[in-house]
Motif scaffolding. Structure first.
Motif, mmCIF file in Angstrom:
data_model
loop_
_atom_site.group_PDB
_atom_site.id
_atom_site.type_symbol
_atom_site.label_atom_id
_atom_site.label_comp_id
_atom_site.label_asym_id
_atom_site.label_seq_id
_atom_site.Cartn_x
_atom_site.Cartn_y
_atom_site.Cartn_z
ATOM 1 N N THR A 109 0.818 -1.215 0.000
ATOM 2 C CA THR A 109 0.000 0.000 0.000
ATOM 3 C C THR A 109 0.854 1.268 0.000
ATOM 4 O O THR A 109 0.389 2.328 -0.425
ATOM 5 C CB THR A 109 -0.960 0.013 1.206
ATOM 6 N N ALA A 110 2.087 1.192 0.501
ATOM 7 C CA ALA A 110 2.982 2.353 0.495
ATOM 8 C C ALA A 110 4.126 2.149 -0.501
ATOM 9 O O ALA A 110 5.217 2.699 -0.320
ATOM 10 C CB ALA A 110 3.529 2.597 1.900
ATOM 11 N N TYR A 111 3.890 1.410 -1.532
ATOM 12 C CA TYR A 111 4.914 1.037 -2.513
ATOM 13 C C TYR A 111 5.492 2.280 -3.194
ATOM 14 O O TYR A 111 4.757 3.176 -3.640
ATOM 15 C CB TYR A 111 4.270 0.121 -3.554
ATOM 16 N N ASP A 112 6.792 2.343 -3.301
ATOM 17 C CA ASP A 112 7.481 3.476 -3.918
ATOM 18 C C ASP A 112 7.853 3.115 -5.358
ATOM 19 O O ASP A 112 8.849 2.433 -5.609
ATOM 20 C CB ASP A 112 8.735 3.828 -3.115
ATOM 21 N N PHE A 113 7.058 3.564 -6.295
ATOM 22 C CA PHE A 113 7.263 3.212 -7.697
ATOM 23 C C PHE A 113 8.522 3.860 -8.262
ATOM 24 O O PHE A 113 9.161 3.292 -9.150
ATOM 25 C CB PHE A 113 6.036 3.614 -8.523
ATOM 26 N N THR A 114 8.891 5.018 -7.750
ATOM 27 C CA THR A 114 10.104 5.671 -8.235
ATOM 28 C C THR A 114 11.333 4.842 -7.893
ATOM 29 O O THR A 114 12.198 4.593 -8.746
ATOM 30 C CB THR A 114 10.230 7.084 -7.639
ATOM 31 N N LEU A 115 11.417 4.381 -6.641
ATOM 32 C CA LEU A 115 12.554 3.562 -6.248
ATOM 33 C C LEU A 115 12.533 2.209 -6.944
ATOM 34 O O LEU A 115 13.588 1.629 -7.223
ATOM 35 C CB LEU A 115 12.567 3.372 -4.731
ATOM 36 N N ALA A 116 11.352 1.699 -7.244
ATOM 37 C CA ALA A 116 11.257 0.395 -7.901
ATOM 38 C C ALA A 116 11.691 0.458 -9.360
ATOM 39 O O ALA A 116 12.142 -0.549 -9.913
ATOM 40 C CB ALA A 116 9.828 -0.139 -7.807
ATOM 41 N N GLY A 117 11.527 1.617 -9.999
ATOM 42 C CA GLY A 117 12.049 1.775 -11.350
ATOM 43 C C GLY A 117 11.032 1.959 -12.445
ATOM 44 O O GLY A 117 11.383 2.379 -13.546
ATOM 45 N N GLU A 118 9.760 1.676 -12.174
ATOM 46 C CA GLU A 118 8.716 1.846 -13.194
ATOM 47 C C GLU A 118 7.397 2.192 -12.511
ATOM 48 O O GLU A 118 7.184 1.828 -11.340
ATOM 49 C CB GLU A 118 8.529 0.566 -14.028
ATOM 50 N N PRO A 119 6.464 2.840 -13.225
ATOM 51 C CA PRO A 119 5.200 3.252 -12.621
ATOM 52 C C PRO A 119 4.058 2.249 -12.779
ATOM 53 O O PRO A 119 2.949 2.504 -12.313
ATOM 54 C CB PRO A 119 4.865 4.536 -13.390
ATOM 55 N N HIS A 120 4.307 1.104 -13.385
ATOM 56 C CA HIS A 120 3.209 0.243 -13.833
ATOM 57 C C HIS A 120 2.674 -0.651 -12.713
ATOM 58 O O HIS A 120 3.417 -1.423 -12.101
ATOM 59 C CB HIS A 120 3.654 -0.621 -15.007
ATOM 60 N N ARG A 121 1.361 -0.564 -12.475
ATOM 61 C CA ARG A 121 0.674 -1.410 -11.510
ATOM 62 C C ARG A 121 0.094 -2.637 -12.199
ATOM 63 O O ARG A 121 -0.022 -2.688 -13.436
ATOM 64 C CB ARG A 121 -0.471 -0.645 -10.844
ATOM 65 N N GLN A 122 -0.341 -3.602 -11.381
ATOM 66 C CA GLN A 122 -0.955 -4.806 -11.937
ATOM 67 C C GLN A 122 -2.152 -4.458 -12.805
ATOM 68 O O GLN A 122 -2.363 -5.028 -13.869
ATOM 69 C CB GLN A 122 -1.352 -5.762 -10.803
ATOM 70 N N ARG A 123 -2.956 -3.492 -12.336
ATOM 71 C CA ARG A 123 -4.169 -3.143 -13.087
ATOM 72 C C ARG A 123 -3.857 -2.512 -14.439
ATOM 73 O O ARG A 123 -4.737 -2.437 -15.313
ATOM 74 C CB ARG A 123 -5.053 -2.216 -12.252
ATOM 75 N N GLY A 124 -2.613 -2.076 -14.649
ATOM 76 C CA GLY A 124 -2.255 -1.469 -15.917
ATOM 77 C C GLY A 124 -1.889 -2.460 -17.003
ATOM 78 O O GLY A 124 -1.649 -2.067 -18.152
ATOM 79 N N TYR A 125 -1.836 -3.762 -16.665
ATOM 80 C CA TYR A 125 -1.527 -4.799 -17.647
ATOM 81 C C TYR A 125 -2.820 -5.474 -18.097
ATOM 82 O O TYR A 125 -3.728 -5.706 -17.293
ATOM 83 C CB TYR A 125 -0.578 -5.845 -17.052
#
Length: 342
Positions: free
Chosen positions: A180-196
């Motif tokens: 729930t507090a996932y940092d997409f910037t640090l992870a490297g991409e903005p894509h969530r599961q719902r975006g696939y």
């Protein structure tokens, strides 16, 4: 004779449980070597701080480090005399492996079937990896084509019925995992599961040319002793076969470009090493979204993916010919579930 020539097809009996040598304590050394051998950069497996922000005590060992460690233990008893590793099914990661854990493996023979040529047969085993507490961390089924040593009558064929895929309800989410507090910037991409979207295909763009020294180091790291990976006299063509797990890890690491947030592999539905890989081959990868599911963990979804590794000369997204046979450029066809933020 004190040396061990390995098992041959006629040495397996359905129902036999084989406890494999040698237990191995894993540490940050395995992680550092894994990340040096593959372009692996998943945030959850790279950063204790990121893992803690995701509800875990620290960063666990990479999912495929656990797989390679468990797999490597089985080779002297299962595939030392293998002609080919044919497939996987019903694989599940059951709990994280942490630095300092000691991993051992055991396998139950669940099927045997002699080939029509009478010179080899297929052996099916269900393997479990266990930690120092006796807790299962990983389980999977694989089947291997193994040489016969003697001209003896074939055992009655037993071919196990295997699930085509692990049901989403049977996926095990690590305790405490929270995106729930996932940092997409640090992870490297903005894509969530719902975006696939189911049916979507992703070209992972990058490639890695396999070097002889790297695959030899990797195979030794996982203590895989199969002769075809080391001994140039073990194959008629005089070439060392690349360990299939090396191709899996290369393709998984390459999939970061487009699937950076597919953080944890939690199930292995099916897999085939479609064609051999050798030093000098350039490995590329693409993925197809097969299914999506929610989990009970906060903010955590699951994505079912087909990961395909190919070598130079492959056409975009090409997999099989008109007769349903894998194209010669296809190295790997892997079906798995991964956890990612919803």
């Amino acid at each position: 004779m004190k040396t061990n020539p390995g098992r041959f097809f006629e040495d397996y009996r359905v129902g036999e449980v084989i406890r494999h040598a040698v237990p191995r304590t894993v540490s940050g050394g395995e992680r550092a070597l894994y990340h040096a051998l593959y372009p692996a950069r998943g945030a959850l497996y790279s950063s204790d701080a990121f893992a803690r922000a995701s509800g875990l005590a620290a960063s666990p060992m990479d999912d495929l480090i656990a797989f390679h460690t468990v797999f490597g233990k089985t080779v002297p008893d299962i595939s030392l005399n293998a002609i080919a590793n044919l497939g996987y099914a019903e694989g599940r990661w059951l709990r994280p492996v942490w630095p300092g854990d000691t991993i051992r493996s055991e396998s139950e023979v669940i099927g045997v079937k002699e080939n029509s040529n009478g010179k080899s047969g297929v052996v099916y085993v269900r393997t479990r990896g266990l930690n120092q507490h006796g807790e299962a961390v990983l389980e999977y089924v694989r089947w291997v084509m193994v040489r016969k040593r003697r001209d003896v009558p074939a055992p009655d064929p037993v071919v196990p019925h295997l699930q085509k895929a692990v049901a989403a309800a049977d996926l095990v989410v690590p305790e405490g995992l929270d995106f729930t507090a996932y940092d997409f910037t640090l992870a490297g991409e903005p894509h969530r599961q719902r975006g696939y979207e189911i049916g979507e295909k992703i070209d992972h763009v990058d490639g890695v040319t396999v070097e002889e020294a790297e695959h030899m180091l990797a195979t030794r790291l996982w203590q895989n002793t199969a002769r075809v990976h080391f001994d140039v006299t073990a194959r008629e063509d005089g070439r060392r076969l690349i360990y299939g797990g090396h191709v899996i890890s290369l393709a998984r690491a390459l999939s970061f470009n487009g699937l950076a947030n597919a953080q944890m592999i939690v199930a292995l539905n099916a897999g085939a090493h479609a064609n051999p890989c050798f030093a000098g081959d350039t490995v590329r990868a693409w993925s197809e979204v097969l299914d999506k599911a929610e989990t009970s963990a906060p903010g955590v979804g699951a994505l079912r993916l087909r990961l395909v590794a190919v070598k130079q000369g492959a056409a975009p997204f090409a997999l099989k010919d008109g007769e349903g046979k894998y194209l010669p450029e296809v190295l790997l066809d892997l079906d798995y579930w991964a956890l990612m933020p919803l």
